[in-house]
Design a protein around this motif. Structure first.
Motif, short mmCIF file in Angstrom:
data_model
loop_
_atom_site.label_atom_id
_atom_site.label_comp_id
_atom_site.label_asym_id
_atom_site.label_seq_id
_atom_site.Cartn_x
_atom_site.Cartn_y
_atom_site.Cartn_z
N GLU A 1 44.80 44.90 41.97
CA GLU A 1 43.73 44.48 42.89
C GLU A 1 42.67 45.56 43.04
O GLU A 1 41.47 45.27 43.02
CB GLU A 1 44.34 44.15 44.25
CG GLU A 1 43.34 43.57 45.24
CD GLU A 1 43.99 43.15 46.54
OE1 GLU A 1 43.26 42.68 47.42
OE2 GLU A 1 45.23 43.29 46.66
N ASP A 2 43.12 46.83 43.15
CA ASP A 2 42.15 47.93 43.27
C ASP A 2 41.27 48.01 42.04
O ASP A 2 40.04 48.19 42.14
CB ASP A 2 42.89 49.26 43.45
CG ASP A 2 43.60 49.33 44.80
OD1 ASP A 2 43.28 48.50 45.67
OD2 ASP A 2 44.52 50.17 44.94
N PHE A 3 41.87 47.86 40.86
CA PHE A 3 41.11 47.95 39.62
C PHE A 3 40.14 46.79 39.46
O PHE A 3 38.99 46.94 39.04
CB PHE A 3 42.09 47.99 38.43
CG PHE A 3 41.41 48.06 37.09
CD1 PHE A 3 40.88 49.26 36.63
CD2 PHE A 3 41.29 46.93 36.30
CE1 PHE A 3 40.24 49.33 35.39
CE2 PHE A 3 40.66 46.99 35.07
CZ PHE A 3 40.14 48.18 34.61
N SER A 4 40.60 45.60 39.85
CA SER A 4 39.76 44.41 39.67
C SER A 4 38.56 44.42 40.61
O SER A 4 37.45 44.00 40.25
CB SER A 4 40.59 43.15 39.89
OG SER A 4 41.67 43.10 39.00
N LEU A 5 38.74 44.90 41.87
CA LEU A 5 37.69 44.82 42.88
C LEU A 5 36.89 46.11 43.02
O LEU A 5 35.91 46.15 43.78
CB LEU A 5 38.31 44.46 44.23
CG LEU A 5 39.10 43.13 44.26
CD1 LEU A 5 39.71 42.91 45.63
CD2 LEU A 5 38.20 41.96 43.88
N ALA A 6 37.32 47.17 42.28
CA ALA A 6 36.63 48.45 42.46
C ALA A 6 35.21 48.40 41.92
O ALA A 6 34.96 47.81 40.86
CB ALA A 6 37.41 49.54 41.76
N LYS A 7 34.28 49.02 42.71
CA LYS A 7 32.90 49.12 42.23
C LYS A 7 32.80 50.19 41.17
O LYS A 7 31.96 50.08 40.27
CB LYS A 7 31.97 49.45 43.41
CG LYS A 7 31.88 48.32 44.42
CD LYS A 7 30.92 48.68 45.55
CE LYS A 7 30.80 47.54 46.57
NZ LYS A 7 29.85 47.87 47.68
N ASP A 8 33.64 51.22 41.28
CA ASP A 8 33.67 52.28 40.28
C ASP A 8 35.08 52.31 39.68
O ASP A 8 35.99 52.95 40.21
CB ASP A 8 33.32 53.62 40.92
CG ASP A 8 33.22 54.74 39.88
OD1 ASP A 8 33.40 54.42 38.66
OD2 ASP A 8 33.02 55.90 40.26
N ARG A 9 35.28 51.57 38.58
CA ARG A 9 36.61 51.47 37.97
C ARG A 9 37.03 52.79 37.33
O ARG A 9 38.23 53.05 37.19
CB ARG A 9 36.63 50.35 36.93
CG ARG A 9 36.52 48.98 37.56
CD ARG A 9 36.63 47.88 36.55
NE ARG A 9 36.66 46.57 37.19
CZ ARG A 9 36.69 45.40 36.54
NH1 ARG A 9 36.68 45.42 35.21
NH2 ARG A 9 36.71 44.28 37.20
#
Length: 533
Positions: A26-34
């Motif tokens: 979820e963090d990776f999918s929604l992160a603005k800075d991956r």
């Protein structure tokens, strides 16, 4: 593009994504800075390489993707691909379709194992294909030539079903011998001729070296003998021939006199043709024939003379006869064992049989001279005089003078209770029981008859009943006393009948006279088993 998405969906569905904890996905999918999100992963793990490669694919950084994927494969240290690796490779192959479609299609064909070599089915099309094989390609001659070229000197290129027709061809001596070794049955045309041809070859190991030799029928052995006469004196041929003379399994040759006589006649007709090197076998067969004839009350002088002419080292033989070169070269071995071939026991000691035959002939003969060339004269003289004396024939003083005084006294005092050789050992259930006994120097003869409880005897001792059975303490079923007044030198044949023995059973008859006991064991009625396969 739709086709690419469909294949991508299939590949993605076939892959197993193990990204670790659900929170990072979820963090990776929604992160603005991956790029910052990737810093949470531990370097060297599957998730580390997978999400970095996924990020480079999404951002189009092909150079970094290639380097990261190569490092991932190198760190894994094996040629196998993990499901996450396969997923990245599948995605990249599909993404490269626009730039290099042939490379993507090649990858998909190899990855999915696709084949496009199917022949198109056309309805209504007239076929021109052949409907049968060319005869010259599958002919027997073609296949035979091919097998022989491949297997030189043997018939290894042929199945057993081909041996029957192959043996009729000219295949050479080596192949013929190899073929004969493979044969298991004698039902082959001209087999004796083929075997003899092999036996005549310089590298033959002789008759009996192959299993097929021992499997030949009697008629085939006769044909081999006709084609190669020297086989008659080859030991292995003789032994094989004797086994073919046996009665068939349905014949009770041990108990049926007709069958036994026919068997002995067949054997003597064969062995009488053999050379002196087979004297032991001749004596073996003749001795059994003399025993059988004596049990029937038959005394064939021709067969007896043939027997005593066979040289053998026994006490009664004429020493001059044994000094002949032929006698010394081929003497009879009295303990030669031919049971495996004839099913008959060894001779052992033959003097009692020779003695009984000579005594039978001396009853009517006036001289023993015809036997002197083969039998010691002293033996003949004493036996001749004894025969005349015990039978009360001729001038008794003359016969007595032919014996040493000590031997005459011994003969006079001798007690005989000898069973006749013609007595039967078993009787039918309804057959009258009678026994013949030669009696000498017995004034009072006691006859006792015992019936043996065979069931109890077998149960307690687990062996066959014989004449050594202990009768102490048993009460005789029949007992009688007979008085005689003949001179002590006379030997008389007495007949004893037992009409009261009407029941089936096992009986022992004990004759006791002048300190001597003779015992006979016989059966009345007997069960015999039959076998059906």
């Amino acid at each position: 593009m739709r086709r690419t998405l469909v294949i991508l969906t299939v590949l993605m569905a076939a892959s197993v994504c193990r990204a670790g904890q659900i929170g990072f996905i979820e963090d990776f999918s929604l992160a603005k800075d991956r790029q910052a999100a990737l810093k949470q992963l531990i370097p060297g793990t599957e998730q580390y390489y997978y999400y970095h490669c996924l990020h480079y694919q999404n951002t189009g950084q092909e150079k970094k993707l290639t380097d990261m994927l190569a490092l991932w494969i190198k760190r894994r240290g094996t040629r196998s691909r993990t499901p996450l690796m396969r997923e990245i490779e599948n995605r990249q192959s599909l993404l490269n379709y626009r730039n290099d479609p042939q490379a993507t299609l090649k990858y998909l064909r190899e990855r999915l194992n696709l084949r496009f070599d199917h022949q198109r089915e056309r309805l209504g099309r007239k076929t021109m294909l052949p409907t049968r094989l060319a005869a010259n390609l599958i002919s027997r001659d073609t296949l035979t030539g091919r097998a022989m070229a491949r297997h030189r000197g043997t018939v290894n290129g042929f199945e057993n079903s081909a041996l029957e027709w192959l043996i009729a061809r000219d295949i050479g001596a080596d192949r013929r011998r190899h073929l004969l070794k493979r044969l298991t049955r004698p039902d082959v045309a001209n087999l004796p001729k083929i075997i003899v041809a092999d036996l005549n070859h310089k590298y033959s190991s002789g008759f009996g070296s192959m299993n097929i030799h021992r499997a030949l029928l009697l008629s085939q052995l006769d044909k081999c003998l006709e084609l190669k006469g020297d086989l008659l004196n080859k030991t292995r041929f003789v032994n094989t021939y004797l086994t073919k003379l046996r009665p068939n399994p349905d014949e009770d040759w041990l108990n049926d006199p007709k069958v036994r006589l026919a068997y002995l006649d067949r054997m003597w007709a064969f062995v009488s043709r053999l050379a002196p090197v087979h004297n032991s076998l001749k004596a073996h067969v003749l001795y059994q024939r003399l025993l059988f004839d004596r049990s029937r009350g038959v005394y064939d002088k021709k067969l007896f003379m043939a027997y005593i002419k066979l040289p053998r080292r026994v006490v009664y033989i004429n020493p001059k006869y044994m000094q002949r070169l032929e006698s010394r070269r081929h003497p009879v071995n009295m303990r030669a064992n031919y049971t495996a071939q004839t099913m008959l026991p060894v001779i052992g000691r033959d003097e009692p049989v020779v003695r009984s035959y000579l005594m039978h002939f001396f009853v009517k003969e006036d001289s023993y001279k015809p036997y002197e060339p083969y039998i010691r004269d002293t033996y003949l003289k004493e036996l001749f005089a004894e025969t005349k004396i015990v039978n009360g024939l001729g001038d008794q003083e003359k016969w007595a003078s032919m014996l040493d005084p000590a031997k005459y006294k011994q003969l006079k005092e001798r007690v005989d209770l000898d069973f006749a050789h013609t007595n039967g050992k078993s009787f039918a259930a309804d057959e009258a029981v009678a026994l013949d006994l030669h009696v000498k120097n017995v004034k009072t003869l006691i006859v006792k008859v015992y019936q043996v409880n065979a069931f109890n005897y077998y149960r307690d001792r687990m062996k066959e009943v014989d004449t050594d059975i202990n009768l102490d303490g048993l009460v005789a079923n029949i007992e009688k006393v007979v008085k005689y007044d003949e001179a002590s030198l006379r030997r008389v044949k007495r007949n004893f009948k037992f009409p009261s023995l009407k029941k089936r059973g096992l009986y022992v008859v004990d004759f006791i006279g002048n300190g001597i006991s003779s015992r006979a064991l016989f059966r009345k009625g007997r069960l015999r088993y039959l076998v059906r396969t």
